[in-house]
Scaffold this motif. Structure first.
Motif, PDB file in Angstrom:
ATOM      1  N   THR A 161     -37.790  36.080  12.660  1.00 45.03           N
ATOM      2  CA  THR A 161     -38.680  35.741  13.761  1.00 45.03           C
ATOM      3  C   THR A 161     -40.057  35.365  13.241  1.00 45.03           C
ATOM      4  N   SER A 162     -40.770  34.513  13.986  1.00 45.09           N
ATOM      5  CA  SER A 162     -42.104  34.066  13.587  1.00 45.09           C
ATOM      6  C   SER A 162     -43.078  34.212  14.751  1.00 45.09           C
ATOM      7  N   ASP A 163     -44.320  34.614  14.451  1.00 43.38           N
ATOM      8  CA  ASP A 163     -45.374  34.623  15.459  1.00 43.38           C
ATOM      9  C   ASP A 163     -45.763  33.178  15.755  1.00 43.38           C
ATOM     10  N   ILE A 164     -46.003  32.880  17.034  1.00 38.48           N
ATOM     11  CA  ILE A 164     -46.348  31.501  17.387  1.00 38.48           C
ATOM     12  C   ILE A 164     -47.449  31.464  18.444  1.00 38.48           C
ATOM     13  N   THR A 165     -48.208  30.367  18.430  1.00 37.53           N
ATOM     14  CA  THR A 165     -49.102  30.002  19.519  1.00 37.53           C
ATOM     15  C   THR A 165     -48.563  28.700  20.078  1.00 37.53           C
ATOM     16  N   LEU A 166     -48.140  28.737  21.324  1.00 37.30           N
ATOM     17  CA  LEU A 166     -47.438  27.599  21.911  1.00 37.30           C
ATOM     18  C   LEU A 166     -48.373  26.433  22.198  1.00 37.30           C
ATOM     19  N   ASN A 167     -47.895  25.238  21.906  1.00 43.93           N
ATOM     20  CA  ASN A 167     -48.589  24.004  22.262  1.00 43.93           C
ATOM     21  C   ASN A 167     -47.544  22.905  22.383  1.00 43.93           C
ATOM     22  N   ASN A 168     -47.972  21.641  22.344  1.00 42.14           N
ATOM     23  CA  ASN A 168     -47.000  20.561  22.532  1.00 42.14           C
ATOM     24  C   ASN A 168     -46.290  20.154  21.244  1.00 42.14           C
ATOM     25  N   ASN A 169     -46.547  20.893  20.156  1.00 46.42           N
ATOM     26  CA  ASN A 169     -45.798  20.700  18.916  1.00 46.42           C
ATOM     27  C   ASN A 169     -44.731  21.788  18.798  1.00 46.42           C
ATOM     28  N   ALA A 170     -43.555  21.423  18.254  1.00 46.97           N
ATOM     29  CA  ALA A 170     -42.459  22.384  18.130  1.00 46.97           C
ATOM     30  C   ALA A 170     -42.827  23.494  17.150  1.00 46.97           C
ATOM     31  N   GLN A 171     -42.750  24.732  17.625  1.00 45.41           N
ATOM     32  CA  GLN A 171     -43.030  25.906  16.807  1.00 45.41           C
ATOM     33  C   GLN A 171     -41.729  26.666  16.562  1.00 45.41           C
ATOM     34  N   ILE A 172     -41.477  27.085  15.321  1.00 40.66           N
ATOM     35  CA  ILE A 172     -40.260  27.840  15.014  1.00 40.66           C
ATOM     36  C   ILE A 172     -40.412  29.276  15.508  1.00 40.66           C
ATOM     37  N   VAL A 173     -39.495  29.699  16.370  1.00 41.50           N
ATOM     38  CA  VAL A 173     -39.498  31.048  16.917  1.00 41.50           C
ATOM     39  C   VAL A 173     -38.513  31.933  16.159  1.00 41.50           C
ATOM     40  N   LEU A 174     -37.301  31.439  15.970  1.00 39.57           N
ATOM     41  CA  LEU A 174     -36.256  32.147  15.237  1.00 39.57           C
ATOM     42  C   LEU A 174     -35.565  31.175  14.306  1.00 39.57           C
ATOM     43  N   SER A 175     -35.194  31.657  13.131  1.00 37.25           N
ATOM     44  CA  SER A 175     -34.482  30.807  12.180  1.00 37.25           C
ATOM     45  C   SER A 175     -33.432  31.624  11.439  1.00 37.25           C
ATOM     46  N   ALA A 176     -32.211  31.127  11.449  1.00 35.93           N
ATOM     47  CA  ALA A 176     -31.102  31.784  10.745  1.00 35.93           C
ATOM     48  C   ALA A 176     -30.684  30.925   9.561  1.00 35.93           C
ATOM     49  N   GLU A 177     -30.774  31.489   8.373  1.00 33.70           N
ATOM     50  CA  GLU A 177     -30.309  30.791   7.183  1.00 33.70           C
ATOM     51  C   GLU A 177     -28.780  30.741   7.178  1.00 33.70           C
ATOM     52  N   ALA A 178     -28.205  30.062   6.202  1.00 32.17           N
ATOM     53  CA  ALA A 178     -26.746  29.993   6.085  1.00 32.17           C
ATOM     54  C   ALA A 178     -26.159  31.398   6.037  1.00 32.17           C
ATOM     55  N   ASN A 179     -25.105  31.605   6.786  1.00 33.25           N
ATOM     56  CA  ASN A 179     -24.395  32.890   6.883  1.00 33.25           C
ATOM     57  C   ASN A 179     -25.234  34.003   7.510  1.00 33.25           C
ATOM     58  N   ALA A 180     -26.232  33.625   8.285  1.00 34.88           N
ATOM     59  CA  ALA A 180     -27.036  34.591   9.039  1.00 34.88           C
ATOM     60  C   ALA A 180     -27.037  34.194  10.511  1.00 34.88           C
ATOM     61  N   GLY A 181     -27.436  35.133  11.364  1.00 32.78           N
ATOM     62  CA  GLY A 181     -27.581  34.835  12.789  1.00 32.78           C
ATOM     63  C   GLY A 181     -26.288  34.605  13.529  1.00 32.78           C
ATOM     64  N   MET A 182     -25.167  35.069  12.995  1.00 32.03           N
ATOM     65  CA  MET A 182     -23.888  34.899  13.688  1.00 32.03           C
ATOM     66  C   MET A 182     -23.685  36.029  14.687  1.00 32.03           C
ATOM     67  N   GLY A 183     -23.044  35.723  15.801  1.00 31.00           N
ATOM     68  CA  GLY A 183     -22.927  36.689  16.887  1.00 31.00           C
ATOM     69  C   GLY A 183     -24.096  36.509  17.842  1.00 31.00           C
ATOM     70  N   THR A 184     -24.419  37.560  18.595  1.00 30.80           N
ATOM     71  CA  THR A 184     -25.487  37.505  19.592  1.00 30.80           C
ATOM     72  C   THR A 184     -26.726  38.233  19.079  1.00 30.80           C
ATOM     73  N   TRP A 185     -27.881  37.553  19.186  1.00 31.15           N
ATOM     74  CA  TRP A 185     -29.154  38.099  18.684  1.00 31.15           C
ATOM     75  C   TRP A 185     -30.232  37.986  19.743  1.00 31.15           C
ATOM     76  N   LEU A 186     -31.097  39.012  19.805  1.00 30.44           N
ATOM     77  CA  LEU A 186     -32.212  39.050  20.727  1.00 30.44           C
ATOM     78  C   LEU A 186     -33.520  39.091  19.945  1.00 30.44           C
ATOM     79  N   ASN A 187     -34.528  38.399  20.468  1.00 26.84           N
ATOM     80  CA  ASN A 187     -35.890  38.500  19.939  1.00 26.84           C
ATOM     81  C   ASN A 187     -36.729  39.089  21.063  1.00 26.84           C
ATOM     82  N   VAL A 188     -37.090  40.376  20.927  1.00 31.98           N
ATOM     83  CA  VAL A 188     -37.717  41.128  22.011  1.00 31.98           C
ATOM     84  C   VAL A 188     -39.194  41.364  21.706  1.00 31.98           C
ATOM     85  N   TYR A 189     -40.054  40.992  22.677  1.00 30.06           N
ATOM     86  CA  TYR A 189     -41.493  41.217  22.541  1.00 30.06           C
ATOM     87  C   TYR A 189     -41.852  42.459  23.352  1.00 30.06           C
TER      88      TYR A 189
END
Length: 227
Positions: A161-189
């Motif tokens: 997960t990454s901290d972001i300040t939202l604007n009109n440019n795409a900001q990365i919120v979550l990123s799964a590398e190869a063989n990661a992030g499989m199944g169901t994942w939550l990002n909870v604030y």
């Protein structure tokens, strides 16, 4: 005669001991197989409980957003739930202010059922806060300290997960590398109900009164970020 009987008895015991009973048994060993074929699934995924993903599915995923029951998106790689963020009703101040979200546990839920281990990236963009022709000038909405959660028996490595300040440019919120992030994942604030420090809106002084809204667009791409 007695001595002959004793000799025969001792001889029989000695022979039985030398041969052993195992020499009279037969062992037969062979093998069988178990099989299963796993394939991608494109059905919708129900939102999980952000405070305990192992718990039964909550009737209301986000108590501050009761009408939101999930996206209903279908496919092998999906965004299942997105909280709508509410900063409440605030008084205009003579100086710049940072307002906190009302939501206690706003969250994002993503599911990867492709079975390829290809990784993925979730990005977000946001429009200006507007009320008709009025713009909430200089405002900035931020999401920080997201907690990545999943069910306890998930065997996959976690996304990042990454901290972001939202604007009109795409900001990365979550990123799964190869063989990661499989199944169901939550990002909870996770934060305090009515005053969540992890979801904030900065509003400079000098803005007009109004009922402002921003549209947040979330994009889930089927590969890890190149960054």
């Amino acid at each position: 005669m007695k001595n002959l009987t004793k000799a025969l008895t001792v001889g029989a015991i000695t022979i039985a001991t030398l041969l052993g009973t195992s020499t009279l048994a037969h062992a037969d060993t062979t093998t069988s197989t178990g099989k299963i074929k796993l394939e991608a699934d494109d059905s919708a995924v129900t939102p999980l409980d952000p405070t305990n993903p192992d718990a039964p599915t909550p009737a209301i995923p986000d108590s501050s957003d009761p009408g939101n029951t999930g996206t209903g998106n279908t496919g092998a790689l999906t965004i299942d739930f997105l909280s709508n963020i509410d900063f409440g009703t605030q008084k205009i101040s003579g100086k710049s202010q940072t307002y906190r979200a009302v939501n206690k546990n706003p969250y994002i839920q993503v599911t990867d059922k492709r079975g390829t281990g290809a990784g993925w990236t979730l990005t977000a963009t946001a429009t200006d806060f507007t009320d008709g022709s009025k713009i909430l000038k200089g405002s900035q909405m931020s999401l920080i300290d997201g907690q990545v959660r999943t069910q306890s028996d998930n065997q996959s490595a976690a996304p990042t997960t990454s901290d972001i300040t939202l604007n009109n440019n795409a900001q990365i919120v979550l990123s799964a590398e190869a063989n990661a992030g499989m199944g169901t994942w939550l990002n909870v604030y996770e934060g305090t109900e009515g005053n969540n420090d992890n979801v904030s809106l900065y509003v400079p002084a000098g803005n007009l009164a109004g009922d402002y809204n921003s549209s947040i667009t979330w994009t889930l791409e089927d590969s890890p970020s190149a960054d």
